[in-house]
Design an enzyme around this catalytic site. Structure first.
Site: not given
Length: 273
Positions: A10, A76, A128
């Site tokens: 990732g 993914e 993030g």
């Protein structure tokens, strides 16, 4: 070590899944930028012959892999969905239609109907964001250091609630709902603690992700929303923010035990089927 491993490379974390000598599902986790550690781990486990790899950093990691490994690539979301369905069965959930919200570096959201899936949308707000704002506002840049502080922090000095706006007047919606994340920072003079700032950052991320998930669930009249991603791992406060907001809107939140490893699990299962 068994011969096959699944890797989910990732944006922030790289997860590895494999069956150990006792045939138990086992996981390893690395920061994605520490690729030398990932490669060293693979090389130090001499029995590995086959690697199924998925995730946004998969191409970059493949370029660093040297040796006679059989490499299998998997998209993914195909990997993530396979992993989620495996965990659902292991945890004895019988859910066929659901919203799947994957909170990684950013957040992706899918509709799942039995074996079919459609991308509903997503947002750049995710794990993030938590780490980026944590670094900017408190200079704390390790997730393991952020989580304990969010447990003791309070959002009351930084968020504006509906009750703050309406005061003693009867409001049309719940007074405890957030009217503005970080809104008080612009109108009050105070030195906020790192724990309060981090709790408020996490509140912002949790509410944005949940609000978007709820909109998609409402559009398709879907009851269950499954929330996964490494951002939720051992993160009780974020899970509480998400679950309370989801339940307030009469939807059912589900958090899977190993949801953050779904992609790696799916990759492993694909290679060993």
């Amino acid at each position: 070590m068994e011969r096959t491993i699944g890797i989910d490379a990732g944006g922030t974390l790289t997860k590895i899944a494999y069956f150990n000598k006792k045939k138990l599902l086992t996981f390893e986790k690395f920061y994605s930028h520490e690729q030398h550690k990932i490669i060293d781990w693979i090389k130090n486990n001499n029995g590995i012959k086959q690697i199924c790899i998925t995730g946004g950093k998969s191409k970059l990691l493949q370029q660093l892999l040297t040796g006679s490994y059989k490499i299998i690539e998997l998209s993914e979301f195909e990997a993530t969905l396979a992993g989620v369905q495996f965990i659902l069965k292991e945890e004895q959930h019988t859910i066929n239609n659901f919203i799947l919200t994957n909170i990684g570096t950013g957040t992706s959201i899918h509709y799942v109907y039995n074996e079919q899936y459609i991308r509903a949308g997503g947002t750049g707000v995710g794990g993030g964001t938590i780490m980026g704002l944590s670094k900017l506002l408190t200079n704390i840049d390790h997730f393991e250091d952020v989580i304990p502080l969010t447990k003791v922090g309070s959002r009351k000095e930084l968020d504006i609630t509906v009750g703050d706006i309406y005061g003693g007047i009867l409001s049309p919606i719940d007074n405890n709902l957030t009217a503005s994340n970080f809104g008080k920072a612009a109108i009050t003079e105070s030195n906020n603690s790192s724990s309060d700032i981090l709790a408020t950052v996490q509140g912002l991320v949790g509410e944005v992700v949940t609000a978007l998930s709820l909109q998609f669930a409402e559009t398709k009249n879907i009851e269950h929303i499954i929330y996964i991603g490494s951002t939720l791992c051992n993160n009780v406060q974020l899970q509480h923010i998400i679950s309370s907001y989801t339940e307030y809107q009469n939807k059912t939140p589900i958090f899977l035990q190993d949801g953050g490893n779904s992609g790696a699990i799916g990759a492993l299962l694909h290679a060993t089927k």
